[in-house]
Design a protein around this motif. Structure first.
Motif, PDB file in Angstrom:
ATOM      1  N   LEU A 666       0.633  -1.478  -0.002  1.00 12.54           N
ATOM      2  CA  LEU A 666      -0.251  -0.060  -0.067  1.00 12.54           C
ATOM      3  C   LEU A 666       0.668   0.745   0.153  1.00 12.54           C
ATOM      4  O   LEU A 666      -0.059   2.081   0.163  1.00 12.54           O
ATOM      5  CB  LEU A 666      -0.688   0.063   1.153  1.00 12.54           C
ATOM      6  CG  LEU A 666      -1.898  -1.448   1.244  1.00 12.54           C
ATOM      7  CD1 LEU A 666      -2.717  -0.941   2.661  1.00 12.54           C
ATOM      8  CD2 LEU A 666      -3.230  -1.010   0.016  1.00 12.54           C
ATOM      9  N   GLU A 668       2.391   4.685  -0.901  1.00 11.54           N
ATOM     10  CA  GLU A 668       2.710   5.868  -2.352  1.00 11.54           C
ATOM     11  C   GLU A 668       3.756   6.764  -1.989  1.00 11.54           C
ATOM     12  O   GLU A 668       4.630   6.635  -1.123  1.00 11.54           O
ATOM     13  CB  GLU A 668       1.379   6.503  -1.951  1.00 11.54           C
ATOM     14  CG  GLU A 668      -0.097   4.625  -1.957  1.00 11.54           C
ATOM     15  CD  GLU A 668      -1.338   5.939  -1.561  1.00 11.54           C
ATOM     16  OE1 GLU A 668      -2.279   5.772  -1.830  1.00 11.54           O
ATOM     17  OE2 GLU A 668      -1.808   6.922  -0.897  1.00 11.54           O
ATOM     18  N   GLY A 674      -3.051   9.346  -3.659  1.00 13.01           N
ATOM     19  CA  GLY A 674      -3.047   8.145  -3.919  1.00 13.01           C
ATOM     20  C   GLY A 674      -4.176   7.585  -3.486  1.00 13.01           C
ATOM     21  O   GLY A 674      -5.684   8.350  -3.875  1.00 13.01           O
ATOM     22  N   LEU A 675      -4.568   6.402  -2.495  1.00 17.39           N
ATOM     23  CA  LEU A 675      -5.801   5.858  -1.962  1.00 17.39           C
ATOM     24  C   LEU A 675      -6.136   6.924  -1.206  1.00 17.39           C
ATOM     25  O   LEU A 675      -6.147   6.431   0.205  1.00 17.39           O
ATOM     26  CB  LEU A 675      -5.278   4.741  -1.646  1.00 17.39           C
ATOM     27  CG  LEU A 675      -6.001   3.578  -1.813  1.00 17.39           C
ATOM     28  CD1 LEU A 675      -7.762   3.697  -2.909  1.00 17.39           C
ATOM     29  CD2 LEU A 675      -6.248   1.995  -0.844  1.00 17.39           C
ATOM     30  N   ARG A 676      -7.475   7.931  -1.385  1.00 15.84           N
ATOM     31  CA  ARG A 676      -7.995   8.701   0.293  1.00 15.84           C
ATOM     32  C   ARG A 676      -8.936   8.755  -0.477  1.00 15.84           C
ATOM     33  O   ARG A 676      -9.281   9.043  -1.755  1.00 15.84           O
ATOM     34  CB  ARG A 676      -6.937  10.050   0.278  1.00 15.84           C
ATOM     35  CG  ARG A 676      -6.502  10.658  -1.205  1.00 15.84           C
ATOM     36  CD  ARG A 676      -5.726  12.179  -0.296  1.00 15.84           C
ATOM     37  NE  ARG A 676      -6.711  12.911   0.409  1.00 15.84           N
ATOM     38  CZ  ARG A 676      -6.670  14.036  -0.077  1.00 15.84           C
ATOM     39  NH1 ARG A 676      -5.721  14.833  -1.021  1.00 15.84           N
ATOM     40  NH2 ARG A 676      -7.682  14.697   0.639  1.00 15.84           N
ATOM     41  N   ARG A 679     -12.046   7.584  -3.044  1.00 19.30           N
ATOM     42  CA  ARG A 679     -11.274   5.636  -3.631  1.00 19.30           C
ATOM     43  C   ARG A 679     -11.271   5.099  -2.600  1.00 19.30           C
ATOM     44  O   ARG A 679     -11.119   3.675  -2.476  1.00 19.30           O
ATOM     45  CB  ARG A 679      -9.913   6.496  -4.384  1.00 19.30           C
ATOM     46  CG  ARG A 679      -9.725   7.132  -5.309  1.00 19.30           C
ATOM     47  CD  ARG A 679      -8.281   8.328  -5.404  1.00 19.30           C
ATOM     48  NE  ARG A 679      -9.196   9.472  -6.438  1.00 19.30           N
ATOM     49  CZ  ARG A 679      -7.932  10.140  -6.182  1.00 19.30           C
ATOM     50  NH1 ARG A 679      -6.936  10.808  -5.311  1.00 19.30           N
ATOM     51  NH2 ARG A 679      -8.226  11.808  -6.901  1.00 19.30           N
ATOM     52  N   LEU A 680     -10.743   5.679  -1.532  1.00 20.64           N
ATOM     53  CA  LEU A 680     -10.439   4.714  -0.167  1.00 20.64           C
ATOM     54  C   LEU A 680     -12.490   3.138  -0.184  1.00 20.64           C
ATOM     55  O   LEU A 680     -12.073   2.722   0.303  1.00 20.64           O
ATOM     56  CB  LEU A 680      -9.869   4.784   0.648  1.00 20.64           C
ATOM     57  CG  LEU A 680      -9.939   4.298   2.194  1.00 20.64           C
ATOM     58  CD1 LEU A 680      -8.900   3.829   2.286  1.00 20.64           C
ATOM     59  CD2 LEU A 680      -9.556   5.193   3.622  1.00 20.64           C
ATOM     60  N   VAL A 683     -12.847   1.046  -2.112  1.00 24.37           N
ATOM     61  CA  VAL A 683     -11.888  -0.250  -2.262  1.00 24.37           C
ATOM     62  C   VAL A 683     -11.896  -0.562  -1.308  1.00 24.37           C
ATOM     63  O   VAL A 683     -11.803  -1.978  -0.737  1.00 24.37           O
ATOM     64  CB  VAL A 683     -10.110   0.856  -2.757  1.00 24.37           C
ATOM     65  CG1 VAL A 683      -9.626  -0.587  -2.141  1.00 24.37           C
ATOM     66  CG2 VAL A 683     -10.569   1.263  -3.907  1.00 24.37           C
TER      67      VAL A 683
END
Length: 880
Positions: A666, A668, A674-676, A679-680, A683
């Motif tokens: 995970l 980044e 990124g994955l926030r 999107r989080l 996911v």
């Protein structure tokens, strides 16, 4: 050919864009029949052409010559005439007051011949003539020829040898002139220019050039004055305050600029020219002393002050000179004032019938209100008073004593609080004055450079603390009794009383903050003025004001300060501390079972958080942003974990090895992109559903709740539709009504707002991230790296994180607002970035039709006031 030169009889106070503030007001006073020395103004347009072309505009010299010839005919003397000289001053004058930041040259037209003619003109007063000549060479050498002013100052101090400048005889001044001419010759390689016309043109050019002098650029940046305005130049017949004890110069205010109280305020200096007062070179007399010295001039001055205040309908700042018992007006302007004075004066003028209450609201600013909310010294605390000066600009300032502007800037950049201590300040100290928490001088009064500039910036200032012996060279000052305070020692200054204390004095909340917290208005005149302004402001504004608050305590304070709801609750802030481990467990969950356990542990905590928040807001709207954490904030540090596993080798715990593998997966390079956000939520199944369910159940537990669920970081309508579908289902299951919307913080979201509005019931502009993504830089990484250079180069007028970038980010906001409402006319629009508490940004939000701004609780009163000022700026009735 454009007209570049206007006689004082041709202008008026409404021509500040063209004639600058000084020129427009000299013209206005001339029109009013007040005693103004004749002269003319060279326009700001001429300055702009000069700055663009690098030379005086074509035809300007001829136009100046025509106006000079008319002035010479009117006065019956020619510029620099050997036996009967006409002398002039050349003074800057931009649209907005920039005290001391640009150049002034007095006594132009003097040379070795005309100085004798001036003495004859003054009835044989040779001392006066030679004093005027040395002043010309000194000012001209420093401001026009760029010679270090210290060289002239040192020569003067050496000649005085402890005496006052008034004790210098004619022969002393003649020797000083020769010394000064020698300095000019040595520093420039040529003689001081004797030709009066050349002196005047060189001085005019120097004033134009001073528009871009470093101190002027710095001041404009501090005061947010546009860099492309340029300055006008005023050429005015000289009148002399230094021709004897029946002459003098002074500065007067029609009300106290420090407190706003009515009365006679100002400084007077006998046998002096204007720069002596503002420079604080000699301690001045209170203006009231002029009644004893020259009652006729004093009475005339009071009549003029009353006339000007009634004419301008505001506090006026006046410069005057008395020449041999004859009063002359050299300048007037709407005076700079402290925050407290601004509120008091606005209400006083309403009561006097000079302005309406609408205009009173526009006369004060959110920044001034914020200053009134700063803490003050605790009256009951133990204090060691070491001196007292004049209360030039109020406030409570504590910091380390420093004695140079450079040191103030250096320590402030390191996070230190400093007090700049000087004998007197000058324009070259501006950077240090900006960096310091407060300013302390041992010379000068309420009209000195330090006082005027400090009031304009809202800085605490104590001036004229004569008991202090300040040694800049040794970086220390000596107080009565031999107490020595060296650089780095902590002092406290009270700008409201003028007191100076050794050490740190505790502070308490200001009465204005106590008023916003719910204390009664009582007998406090200032609080009563604030209450009156704020009550009317709330009735006049269109924008609602909400607060950014993540807990019940902040929400309650926001309500007391007048917030009409919560515009941003950042749920990721609820997971810090002990709860961080629960989020880590959720993110690193290996399967459905582990994830469900983590979610089950989080949900009751979230429900309790939201319940408290809804109760605190008691039926006001609450916008809750679903979790938006940059992932690295909730994961173990990748580098630290790698080192720990590597050092343990074969002995590494299985848990750490497993954890490292998950974190590596995970990890980044740029977590902010990124994955926030949404999107989080997409996911990690169940994450947003857990939060929505907690919101719904909390809302059901608190009747009257108006919840608004905000989906963060959406860039495509499809992302929002996925989350919205689940949220609407959960709300229906619980029987709770809530709006579902999104935060517009990705440029693509702004550009596709028409599509996104199909799935969103409200937009909230997250201008912090929108600014980062539009400009393509990270605030945390670049502000210290190159922002100061960008400000110096003019790439930024002000940091785009401080005030909304209207041309770029602002255009995206405007597009999103227009296209969103085209799709959904009832779309609710707000802003929740830090710009929501910035005055200029609030005005922009009003212009583009947003429904509300949201800011920190402490900024809520500021936003309320600025929202009203924005509404009134668009016109409207004035309730008398």
């Amino acid at each position: 050919m454009p007209k570049y030169v206007y006689d004082f009889t041709e202008g008026n106070k409404d021509l500040k864009d063209l004639l600058g503030g000084k020129g427009a007001n000299l013209a206005e006073m001339t029109n009013l029949g007040l005693p103004v020395p004749p002269g003319f103004t060279i326009t700001t347009e001429a300055c702009r052409r000069f700055l663009t072309d690098g030379a005086l505009p074509g035809g300007l010299e001829e136009e100046i010559s025509r106006h000079l010839a008319a002035l010479e005919e009117k006065m019956g003397r020619r510029l620099g005439q050997a036996d009967d000289p006409l002398l002039v001053s050349v003074r800057s004058g931009a649209k907005f007051s920039m005290p001391g930041m640009m150049e002034t040259v007095l006594n132009i037209g003097l040379n070795d011949e005309s100085v004798r003619g001036l003495a004859k003109q003054a009835g044989g007063n040779e001392r006066f003539a030679w004093d005027s000549y040395r002043r010309l060479i000194q000012m001209f050498g420093k401001t026009v020829q760029g010679i270090d002013g210290e060289l002239f100052d040192e020569a003067l101090e050496e000649l005085k040898n402890g005496r006052s400048d008034l004790d210098l005889e004619t022969e002393d001044l003649q020797r000083l002139v020769e010394t000064y001419k020698g300095i000019v010759r040595e520093q420039t390689g040529s003689d001081f220019p004797a030709d009066p016309h050349r002196q005047m043109l060189m001085a005019i050019t120097a004033v134009f050039e001073s528009w871009n002098a470093p101190r002027a650029v710095l001041y404009r940046r501090q005061e947010r004055i546009p860099a492309d305005l340029g300055t006008a130049v005023n050429v005015c017949t000289m009148v002399f305050g230094n021709c004897g004890m029946d002459s003098g110069t002074g500065v007067a205010f029609t009300r106290d600029p420090g407190s706003g109280h009515q009365g006679i305020y100002g400084d007077y200096l006998q046998n002096a020219q204007g720069e002596d007062v503002v420079a604080g070179i000699r301690n001045t007399l209170p203006l009231q002393e002029l009644e004893r010295i020259d009652k006729r001039s004093y009475d005339e001055l009071l009549q003029i002050m009353e006339k000007l205040e009634n004419h301008y309908r505001d506090l006026c700042d006046i410069e005057f000179t008395i020449e041999g018992g004859k009063l002359w007006m050299l300048q007037t302007r709407v005076g700079k004032r402290t925050a407290a004075a601004a509120f008091r004066i606005a209400v006083q003028l309403v009561d006097q019938g000079l302005i309406g209450i609408d205009e009173a609201v526009t006369r004060v600013t959110g920044d001034q209100l914020a200053q009134l909310m700063f803490p003050r010294f605790d009256g009951g605390a133990e204090k060691k008073k070491i001196a007292k000066g004049m209360n030039a600009s109020p406030g409570a300032a504590v910091g380390k004593a420093v004695f140079t502007a450079e040191r103030a800037v250096e320590l402030a950049a390191q996070g230190e609080a400093v007090i700049l201590v000087r004998r007197e300040t000058n324009p070259d100290d501006l950077a240090g004055m900006i960096a310091a928490r407060g300013i302390l001088t041992s010379r000068g009064g309420k009209t000195s450079h330090a006082a005027v500039v400090a009031r304009g910036m809202g800085k605490t200032c104590v001036c004229g603390a004569e008991e202090l012996e300040v040694s800049t060279k040794e970086r220390r000052f000596t107080a009565p009794g031999g107490l020595v305070v060296s650089e780095g020692d902590v002092i406290s200054i009270d700008g409201s009383t003028g007191e100076v204390f050794l050490g740190e004095v505790p502070v308490v909340a200001s009465p204005v903050v106590e008023y916003f917290e719910g204390a009664p208005v009582g007998d406090d005149e200032l609080v009563a003025a604030v209450d009156r302004i704020m009550t009317h402001a709330d009735a006049r504004r269109r924008l609602a004001v909400r607060a950014n608050a993540d807990n019940a305590e902040d929400a309650s304070r926001a309500r007391r300060f007048g917030a009409q709801g919560i515009g941003l609750c950042r749920t990721e802030h609820m997971f810090l501390g002990d709860r961080r481990q629960l989020v880590e467990d959720l993110v690193l969950a290996a399967g459905d079972d582990e994830r469900e356990r983590a979610l089950a542990a989080l949900e009751p905590l979230q429900r309790a958080d939201f319940t408290e928040l809804f109760r605190a807001m008691d039926g006001l709207p609450v916008t809750i942003r679903l979790i938006d954490p940059p992932l690295h904030e909730f994961l173990p540090d990748y580098t630290e974990l790698s080192v720990r596993v590597a050092l343990a080798g074969d002995r590494a715990e299985a848990k750490d090895v497993k954890l490292l593998a998950a974190v590596k997966r995970l990890h980044e390079q740029n977590p902010m992109l990124g994955l926030r956000g949404v999107r989080l939520g997409l996911v990690i199944p169940g994450l947003f559903a857990m939060q929505v369910r907690a919101i719904a159940e909390a809302a059901r537990a608190v009747p009257g709740t108006r919840a608004e669920i905000m989906i963060p970081l959406v860039g495509a309508v499809q992302e929002l539709e996925c989350v919205r579908e689940e949220a609407v289902r959960i709300l229906a299951e619980t029987g709770v009504e809530a709006l579902v919307g999104t935060m517009i913080e990705v440029p693509r979201a702004a550009l596709t707002a028409g599509q996104i509005a199909e799935a969103a019931e409200f937009f909230s502009f997250g201008t912090n991230d929108l600014t980062q993504m539009t400009w393509g830089f990270s605030r945390d990484d670049v502000e210290a790296a190159f922002f100061s250079r960008y400000l110096d180069l003019g790439v930024f007028g002000v940091s785009p994180f401080e005030t909304l970038d209207r041309d770029g980010v602002g255009r995206l906001v405007r597009i999103a607002a227009e296209e969103g409402r085209r799709t959904r006319p009832d779309l609710k629009l707000g802003i929740c970035g830090e710009h929501g508490g910035d005055p200029d940004s609030i005005h922009f939000c009003h212009e583009v039709g947003l429904d509300y701004v949201s800011c920190s609780p402490f900024r809520v009163p500021v936003a309320r006031l600025e929202a009203a000022r924005a509404a009134l700026a668009g016109g409207g009735s004035d309730t008398r």
